[in-house]
Design an enzyme around this catalytic site. Structure first.
Site, PDB file in Angstrom:
ATOM      1  CG  ASN A  35      -1.717   1.198   1.442  1.00 42.30           C
ATOM      2  OD1 ASN A  35      -1.800   2.039   0.544  1.00 42.30           O
ATOM      3  ND2 ASN A  35      -2.336   1.329   2.614  1.00 42.30           N
ATOM      4  CE  LYS A  86      -0.223   3.238   4.777  1.00 40.21           C
ATOM      5  NZ  LYS A  86      -0.054   3.338   6.214  1.00 40.21           N
ATOM      6  CD  GLU A 137      -2.980   5.503   6.696  1.00 41.40           C
ATOM      7  OE1 GLU A 137      -3.005   5.596   5.450  1.00 41.40           O
ATOM      8  OE2 GLU A 137      -2.032   4.983   7.316  1.00 41.40           O
ATOM      9  CD  GLU A 171      -3.501  -2.565   7.454  1.00 48.47           C
ATOM     10  OE1 GLU A 171      -2.407  -2.821   6.961  1.00 48.47           O
ATOM     11  OE2 GLU A 171      -4.122  -1.517   7.236  1.00 48.47           O
ATOM     12  N   GLY A 222       2.543   2.307  10.858  1.00 49.00           N
ATOM     13  CA  GLY A 222       3.482   3.409  10.689  1.00 49.00           C
ATOM     14  C   GLY A 222       4.162   3.845  11.977  1.00 49.00           C
ATOM     15  CB  SER A 274       5.375  -1.682  11.987  1.00 44.07           C
ATOM     16  OG  SER A 274       4.960  -0.338  12.169  1.00 44.07           O
TER      17      SER A 274
END
Ligand code: PGA
Length: 250
Positions: free
Chosen positions: A9, A11, A97, A167, A173, A213
């Site tokens: 991903n 992003k 997100e 997730e 992150g 991560s």
């Protein structure tokens, strides 16, 4: 046997030349990538059409988001039918997100899942708890609700087209990763939730990916678990060496 999948991903990262350089490296037929793993690249939507025209069969594309509407007056949005029209196979749904910054709630995600399935694009449905929910021991309950609310209206045939990505938000992150035991525990729980609603025959066909991560240094340990069928990779997917070593970690 279930598919094993590693999805990157990107992003809102990677501009012009860098995006093409990374994509070309992954798309190279001679790239040293495990051919038993389904490799998915999820770039910003601006690149999807071009990458789709360039791509070799060992690479699949995923959009990062799509509209819950079929088509029409929705400035800035992209429809599931547009993704299908350029042969995009997958689309992320409900990344944390999107839930957090764009207020995407379960009822909306349910609509997105339906639009994608209507158009034969496979949803990669993201779920996971935040840190307070984990600390209060509410993570199982939170994840179960997310899955029930957005997916439990699906038929047995439809749910088999879904990939689930667990997730934990506290690991995205942040450099913190769920331990292999924590990941396995939640993945097994998700599978049990699916077994209870559908059947073990069905739940055993659904790939459940870990995200948060995941890096070359911990991918092997995470993927080794029985119910962890691969990963949804953010930061470490932005570099050929780290992404390819995660792909090759099985
Ligand atoms: P991360 O992101 O690997 O950078 O933690 C994962 C994700 O958000 O999909």
């Amino acid at each position: 046997m279930r598919k094993r999948i590693v999805a990157g991903n990107w992003k809102m990262n990677m501009e012009g030349v860098e995006a093409h350089t990374l994509f070309n490296a992954l798309n190279d037929k001679n790239a040293p990538l495990d051919n038993k793993t389904v490799i998915i690249v999820s770039p910003p939507s601006i690149y999807l059409s071009e990458f789709s025209a360039l791509k070799n069969p060992h690479i699949h594309l995923a959009a990062q988001n799509c509209s819950e509407h079929e088509n029409g007056a929705r400035t800035g949005d992209i429809s599931a039918s547009m993704l299908a029209s350029i042969n995009v196979d997958y689309c992320l749904v409900g990344h944390s997100e999107r839930r957090q910054y764009y207020n995407e709630v379960d009822s909306l995600l349910k609509e997105k899942v339906d639009r994608l399935l209507d158009n034969n694009v496979s949803p990669i449905f993201c779920c996971g708890e935040n840190l307070p929910e984990r600390e209060q021991g509410r993570h199982f309950e939170v994840i179960q609700k997310q899955i029930e609310n957005a997916l439990f209206h699906l038929s047995d045939d439809e749910i088999k087209k879904i990939t689930i990505a667990y997730e934990p938000i506290w690991a995205i992150g942040t450099g913190k990763t769920a331990s292999a035991e924590q990941a396995q525990e939640v993945h097994a729980y998700i599978r049990s939730v699916l077994t209870e609603k559908y059947s073990s025959e069905t739940s055993n066909q659904i790939a459940i990916l870990y995200g948060g991560s995941c890096k070359p240094g911990n991918a092997k340990e995470l993927f080794f678990n029985k119910d962890v069928d691969g990963g949804l990779i953010g930061g470490a997917a932005l570099n050929f060496d780290s992404f390819s070593s995660i792909i090759n970690a099985f």
